[in-house]
Design an enzyme around this catalytic site. Structure first.
Site, PDB file in Angstrom:
ATOM      1  N   HIS A  69       0.853  -1.185   0.000  1.00  0.00           N
ATOM      2  CA  HIS A  69       0.000   0.000   0.000  1.00  0.00           C
ATOM      3  C   HIS A  69       0.886   1.230   0.000  1.00  0.00           C
ATOM      4  O   HIS A  69       2.118   1.128   0.044  1.00  0.00           O
ATOM      5  CB  HIS A  69      -1.014  -0.035   1.142  1.00  0.00           C
ATOM      6  CG  HIS A  69      -0.406  -0.041   2.507  1.00  0.00           C
ATOM      7  ND1 HIS A  69       0.345   0.997   3.001  1.00  0.00           N
ATOM      8  CD2 HIS A  69      -0.420  -0.979   3.490  1.00  0.00           C
ATOM      9  CE1 HIS A  69       0.743   0.720   4.217  1.00  0.00           C
ATOM     10  NE2 HIS A  69       0.309  -0.490   4.540  1.00  0.00           N
TER      11      HIS A  69
ATOM     12  N   HIS B 275       3.879   1.803   2.394  1.00  0.00           N
ATOM     13  CA  HIS B 275       5.103   1.025   2.216  1.00  0.00           C
ATOM     14  C   HIS B 275       6.150   1.770   1.399  1.00  0.00           C
ATOM     15  O   HIS B 275       7.326   1.434   1.443  1.00  0.00           O
ATOM     16  CB  HIS B 275       4.791  -0.313   1.531  1.00  0.00           C
ATOM     17  CG  HIS B 275       4.108  -1.295   2.426  1.00  0.00           C
ATOM     18  ND1 HIS B 275       2.942  -1.925   2.079  1.00  0.00           N
ATOM     19  CD2 HIS B 275       4.410  -1.727   3.664  1.00  0.00           C
ATOM     20  CE1 HIS B 275       2.563  -2.720   3.062  1.00  0.00           C
ATOM     21  NE2 HIS B 275       3.437  -2.608   4.044  1.00  0.00           N
TER      22      HIS B 275
ATOM     23  N   CYS C 137      -1.424  -9.633  20.428  1.00  0.00           N
ATOM     24  CA  CYS C 137      -2.104  -9.130  19.224  1.00  0.00           C
ATOM     25  C   CYS C 137      -1.427  -9.752  18.013  1.00  0.00           C
ATOM     26  O   CYS C 137      -0.224  -9.581  17.813  1.00  0.00           O
ATOM     27  CB  CYS C 137      -2.033  -7.618  19.111  1.00  0.00           C
ATOM     28  SG  CYS C 137      -2.604  -7.064  17.478  1.00  0.00           S
TER      29      CYS C 137
ATOM     30  N   CYS D  66      -0.022  -7.123  15.435  1.00  0.00           N
ATOM     31  CA  CYS D  66       1.296  -6.577  15.808  1.00  0.00           C
ATOM     32  C   CYS D  66       2.325  -7.687  15.964  1.00  0.00           C
ATOM     33  O   CYS D  66       3.513  -7.418  16.038  1.00  0.00           O
ATOM     34  CB  CYS D  66       1.250  -5.834  17.141  1.00  0.00           C
ATOM     35  SG  CYS D  66       0.108  -4.463  17.228  1.00  0.00           S
TER      36      CYS D  66
ATOM     37  N   CYS E 185      -6.848  -3.953  20.259  1.00  0.00           N
ATOM     38  CA  CYS E 185      -5.657  -3.313  19.715  1.00  0.00           C
ATOM     39  C   CYS E 185      -6.065  -2.110  18.870  1.00  0.00           C
ATOM     40  O   CYS E 185      -6.825  -2.260  17.906  1.00  0.00           O
ATOM     41  CB  CYS E 185      -4.853  -4.294  18.860  1.00  0.00           C
ATOM     42  SG  CYS E 185      -3.549  -3.453  17.936  1.00  0.00           S
TER      43      CYS E 185
ATOM     44  N   HIS F  37      -5.091  -2.489  15.125  1.00  0.00           N
ATOM     45  CA  HIS F  37      -5.718  -3.516  14.282  1.00  0.00           C
ATOM     46  C   HIS F  37      -7.204  -3.698  14.546  1.00  0.00           C
ATOM     47  O   HIS F  37      -7.854  -4.492  13.880  1.00  0.00           O
ATOM     48  CB  HIS F  37      -4.949  -4.840  14.416  1.00  0.00           C
ATOM     49  CG  HIS F  37      -3.543  -4.716  13.914  1.00  0.00           C
ATOM     50  ND1 HIS F  37      -2.487  -4.410  14.734  1.00  0.00           N
ATOM     51  CD2 HIS F  37      -3.041  -4.795  12.661  1.00  0.00           C
ATOM     52  CE1 HIS F  37      -1.388  -4.325  14.014  1.00  0.00           C
ATOM     53  NE2 HIS F  37      -1.682  -4.548  12.755  1.00  0.00           N
TER      54      HIS F  37
ATOM     55  N   LYS G 137      -5.944   7.101   9.470  1.00  0.00           N
ATOM     56  CA  LYS G 137      -5.140   5.940   9.114  1.00  0.00           C
ATOM     57  C   LYS G 137      -5.854   5.165   8.009  1.00  0.00           C
ATOM     58  O   LYS G 137      -7.069   5.015   8.048  1.00  0.00           O
ATOM     59  CB  LYS G 137      -4.980   5.073  10.364  1.00  0.00           C
ATOM     60  CG  LYS G 137      -3.836   4.142  10.229  1.00  0.00           C
ATOM     61  CD  LYS G 137      -3.570   3.316  11.436  1.00  0.00           C
ATOM     62  CE  LYS G 137      -2.777   2.134  10.910  1.00  0.00           C
ATOM     63  NZ  LYS G 137      -2.228   1.272  11.837  1.00  0.00           N
TER      64      LYS G 137
ATOM     65  N   LYS H  28      -8.539  -1.137   5.515  1.00  0.00           N
ATOM     66  CA  LYS H  28      -9.481  -1.770   4.588  1.00  0.00           C
ATOM     67  C   LYS H  28     -10.912  -1.588   5.072  1.00  0.00           C
ATOM     68  O   LYS H  28     -11.826  -1.373   4.281  1.00  0.00           O
ATOM     69  CB  LYS H  28      -9.152  -3.249   4.429  1.00  0.00           C
ATOM     70  CG  LYS H  28      -7.939  -3.430   3.559  1.00  0.00           C
ATOM     71  CD  LYS H  28      -7.739  -4.870   3.140  1.00  0.00           C
ATOM     72  CE  LYS H  28      -6.417  -4.993   2.412  1.00  0.00           C
ATOM     73  NZ  LYS H  28      -5.670  -6.174   2.789  1.00  0.00           N
TER      74      LYS H  28
HETATM   75  N1  MSP Z   1       7.279  -7.201   8.938  1.00  0.00           N
HETATM   76  C1  MSP Z   1       7.409  -6.091   9.809  1.00  0.00           C
HETATM   77  C2  MSP Z   1       8.755  -5.433   9.694  1.00  0.00           C
HETATM   78  C3  MSP Z   1       9.926  -6.314   9.988  1.00  0.00           C
HETATM   79  S1  MSP Z   1      11.441  -5.469   9.851  1.00  0.00           S
HETATM   80  C4  MSP Z   1      12.595  -6.560  10.433  1.00  0.00           C
HETATM   81  C5  MSP Z   1       6.329  -5.046   9.485  1.00  0.00           C
HETATM   82  N2  MSP Z   1       5.775  -5.105   8.263  1.00  0.00           N
HETATM   83  S2  MSP Z   1       4.664  -4.066   7.743  1.00  0.00           S
HETATM   84  O1  MSP Z   1       4.310  -4.526   6.439  1.00  0.00           O
HETATM   85  O2  MSP Z   1       3.614  -3.937   8.681  1.00  0.00           O
HETATM   86  O3  MSP Z   1       5.376  -2.683   7.654  1.00  0.00           O
HETATM   87  C6  MSP Z   1       6.510  -2.503   6.819  1.00  0.00           C
HETATM   88  C7  MSP Z   1       6.989  -1.060   6.883  1.00  0.00           C
HETATM   89  O4  MSP Z   1       5.966  -0.197   6.370  1.00  0.00           O
HETATM   90  C8  MSP Z   1       7.274  -0.587   8.300  1.00  0.00           C
HETATM   91  O5  MSP Z   1       8.395   0.273   8.316  1.00  0.00           O
HETATM   92  C9  MSP Z   1       6.016   0.192   8.648  1.00  0.00           C
HETATM   93  O6  MSP Z   1       6.222   1.172   9.615  1.00  0.00           O
HETATM   94  C10 MSP Z   1       5.710   0.819   7.311  1.00  0.00           C
HETATM   95  N3  MSP Z   1       4.332   1.248   7.210  1.00  0.00           N
HETATM   96  C11 MSP Z   1       3.206   0.490   7.285  1.00  0.00           C
HETATM   97  N4  MSP Z   1       2.117   1.303   7.126  1.00  0.00           N
HETATM   98  C12 MSP Z   1       2.519   2.585   6.952  1.00  0.00           C
HETATM   99  C13 MSP Z   1       1.889   3.800   6.649  1.00  0.00           C
HETATM  100  N5  MSP Z   1       0.585   3.936   6.549  1.00  0.00           N
HETATM  101  N6  MSP Z   1       2.684   4.869   6.442  1.00  0.00           N
HETATM  102  C14 MSP Z   1       4.061   4.790   6.474  1.00  0.00           C
HETATM  103  N7  MSP Z   1       4.676   3.656   6.750  1.00  0.00           N
HETATM  104  C15 MSP Z   1       3.946   2.560   7.101  1.00  0.00           C
HETATM  105  O7  MSP Z   1       6.065  -4.206  10.320  1.00  0.00           O
END
Ligand code: MSP
Length: 471
Positions: free
Chosen positions: A19, A22, A125, A128, A144, A147, A294, A297
Site C-alpha cells: 500500500h 510502504h 495481538c 502486531c 488493539c 488492528h 489511518k 481496509k
Molecule cells: N514485517 C514487519 C517489519 C519487519 S522489519 C525486520 C512489518 N511489516 S509491515 O508490512 O507492517 O510494515 C513494513 C513497513 O511499512 C514498516 O516500516 C512500517 O512502519 C511501514 N508502514 C506500514 N504502514 C505505513 C503507513 N501507513 N505509512 C508509512 N509507513 C507505514 O512491520
C-alpha cells in the site's frame, strides 16, 4: 576516500499487496543511497519480505492457496513495486530463503546463553505479532488500536531472550547516540520503553504457530517472527557463515514509527548477544494518512499506490512523498493535495522554468554550459541530519529564487537593449538551474538527468513536450 555504506529497510509482511505507506521506507532509503553514491561511496542497500507467522498463514488459507505460493506471489508484488518507485536496492531477502532460515538457526544457537524457557500467560495481538502488558490491555480496553481486534489470551511455554542482560548497554548506547535514534523525541520514548521492557518471548509452541523457522533442538517450538525478521539485516550479508565486517554495522536502518520499538530493544539485545556492533543510526518515519485518518481496509480509504503512480508518473510520486511527507512526521495524502503539488509546483515552478529558460537560451544563442558540482553547506547539513524533506524544501526555495530572478531581470527585454548582458544573465540562470539539478539527483534522478542533458549539451533546445505536462 570512498567508504562502504550499509543501508536497510523494514521488510514488510506479505499478507497483501503493497500500500501507499510502504513506499516511505524505500523512498527515504533511495534518497540516502543516491546521495552517498553521489559522494563516491559504495552503497549496499537491503530490501526484502517478511514471510512467516500466523497472520500470513491464515491469509493464504483464506485465499485457498498454498502458503509457499501465496508468499512468493506477494513478495513478487513488493519487488515490482520497489522497481516502480525507481528505487535501486542491491540485495533482496525473503525470510523463507533457505540460507536465511539456516542462518537464523545458527544465530539462535549463538544466543543460547541468553535464552531460557518459561511458561507465560498474557495478551497477544496477532496484527502486531507481540504480547502486550496488562496496562496496555486496560488502556486499550482489550482491543488493539492499530488492528481493531480484541487481544487474545495466550497461555503457553515459550523461550525467552534475557533482555535484562543488555539493558544497561543499550541504554547507554542510545543515550550517547552510539545507536542514534531519530527523531529526538522518539529516542526519549524508546529510553522510557526500554526501562519497562521485560524479557521477550522469542518462540511459540508449534501447535500455535507452524509457519516459521524451527527452534534448533526443540521440535515443539517455532521462532517468533520478529526474531526471524530482525535477523534478516545480517543474514542477507551472509552472517554467520561469512565475515560481514565490510558492511556491518549498518550506517542507517530505516523503519516506520510503529516498529521502532523492536529495532531499539530486541534488535540491539540480539546484536550484543552475538558480540556484534550496534547500527549507527535508526531513522523512524511517520505514517501516511489519508484525509488525516489511518488507511484501513475496513474504512475503505486505502489508496492504491499504483493508481497514484499512474496519474502523473514517477517523479510526481517521489516529489510528493519526499517533500510533502515530512521525514519524521505523519503525512497526509489526498488527491487534491497531490493534484495541487503536481500542477503548482512541479509543472509551474520547475517545468515552466525549464521551458522558459531553454527558450530564452535558444533565442539568444546561449550554448550549453559545463557544470562543476559545487558544495552547498545548507543542503548538506539537512542531508547529513537525514532531514530529507527539509533538504527538498531548500531545493525548492532555489527553484523559486530562479523564477524570481527571471521575472526581475527580464532577460527578454535586456536582449533588446544590451544583448551581451542578456547572455551573461542567462548563463548565470542556467548555472543556478544546473546547481538545482545536481541537488535533485537523489530525489528525482530522471528529472535531474533531463535538465543536465538539456543545459550542458551543445545547443540548448526547449523540450518538445514539457517536463510535467498538464492534463
Ligand atoms: N514485517 C514487519 C517489519 C519487519 S522489519 C525486520 C512489518 N511489516 S509491515 O508490512 O507492517 O510494515 C513494513 C513497513 O511499512 C514498516 O516500516 C512500517 O512502519 C511501514 N508502514 C506500514 N504502514 C505505513 C503507513 N501507513 N505509512 C508509512 N509507513 C507505514 O512491520
Amino acid at each position: 576516500m570512498s567508504k562502504n555504506i550499509y543501508l536497510t529497510t523494514a521488510i514488510p509482511y506479505v499478507n497483501g499487496a503493497p500500500h501507499i505507506g510502504h513506499a516511505c521506507d524505500y523512498l527515504l532509503a533511495d534518497v540516502y543511497a543516491r546521495y552517498q553514491q553521489q559522494k563516491g561511496n559504495t552503497v549496499r542497500f537491503q530490501a526484502g519480505t517478511d514471510e512467516h507467522g500466523n497472520k500470513i498463514f491464515k491469509k493464504a488459507t483464506e485465499n485457498g492457496q498454498k502458503v509457499e505460493e501465496y508468499v512468493a506471489e506477494n513478495s513478487k508484488k513488493f519487488q515490482d513495486f520497489i522497481k516502480k518507485l525507481g528505487v535501486e536496492y542491491t540485495d533482496f531477502i525473503r525470510t523463507t530463503d533457505k540460507d536465511h532460515e539456516s542462518r537464523v538457526q545458527k544465530i539462535w544457537q549463538k544466543l543460547e546463553s541468553h535464552i531460557y524457557k518459561d511458561s507465560y500467560e498474557g495478551w497477544y495481538c496477532e496484527g502486531c505479532e507481540r504480547f502486550v502488558t496488562q496496562n496496555e490491555y486496560d488502556e486499550n480496553q482489550g482491543i488493539c488500536p492499530d488492528h481493531q481486534k480484541p487481544y487474545e489470551r495466550l497461555e503457553e511455554e515459550n523461550y525467552y531472550l534475557r533482555i535484562s542482560d543488555f539493558k544497561d548497554r543499550i541504554k547507554t548506547a542510545i543515550e550517547k547516540d552510539e545507536l542514534k535514534i531519530l527523531p529526538e523525541f522518539r529516542k526519549k520514548e524508546m529510553l522510557r520503553l526500554l526501562e519497562d521492557t521485560p524479557d521477550v518471548s522469542i518462540s511459540r509452541p508449534k501447535k500455535q504457530l507452524s509457519w516459521g523457522v524451527a527452534v534448533p533442538g526443540d521440535e515443539t517450538q517455532v521462532m517468533y517472527v520478529w526474531m526471524d525478521a530482525l535477523s534478516n539485516y545480517i543474514t542477507v550479508l551472509g552472517y554467520p557463515d561469512k565475515d560481514i565486517s565490510d558492511f556491518w554495522p549498518a550506517d542507517l536502518q530505516i523503519v516506520g514509527k510503529d516498529i521502532l520499538r523492536f529495532h531499539s530493544i530486541i534488535w540491539p539485545a540480539m546484536l550484543l548477544g552475538l558480540g556484534l556492533p550496534l547500527p549507527k543510526v535508526l531513522l523512524s518515519h511517520g505514517f501516511v494518512l489519508t484525509n488525516g485518518a489511518k488507511m484501513s481496509k475496513s474504512l475503505g480509504n486505502v489508496v492504491d499506490p499504483l493508481e497514484v503512480l499512474d496519474k502523473y508518473g514517477l517523479p510526481a510520486f517521489r516529489y510528493y512523498f519526499l517533500r510533502h511527507a515530512d521525514t519524521f512526521a505523519d503525512a497526509d495524502f489526498t488527491w487534491e493535495k497531490y493534484d495541487a503539488a503536481y500542477n503548482n509546483e512541479l509543472a509551474n515552478d520547475l517545468g515552466n522554468l525549464v521551458q522558459r529558460l531553454a527558450t530564452l537560451c535558444k533565442k539568444n544563442q546561449v550554448k550549453g554550459l559545463k557544470y562543476q558540482p559545487a558544495s552547498d553547506p545548507i543542503y548538506e547539513k539537512y542531508m547529513d541530519e537525514l532531514y530529507f524533506s527539509k533538504a527538498f524544501d531548500y531545493i525548492w526555495e532555489k527553484v523559486q529564487a530562479i523564477n524570481k530572478r527571471i521575472d526581475e531581470e527580464r532577460p527578454w527585454e535586456l536582449a533588446k537593449q544590451d544583448p551581451e548582458r542578456a547572455v551573461a544573465v542567462l548563463k548565470s540562470l542556467v548555472e543556478d538551474l544546473l546547481e538545482v539539478a545536481n541537488l535533485l539527483v537523489p530525489f528525482l534522478p530522471d528529472v535531474a538527468a533531463k535538465i543536465q542533458t538539456l543545459f550542458t549539451a551543445g545547443e540548448i533546445l526547449p523540450p518538445e513536450t514539457p517536463l510535467f505536462p498538464k492534463n
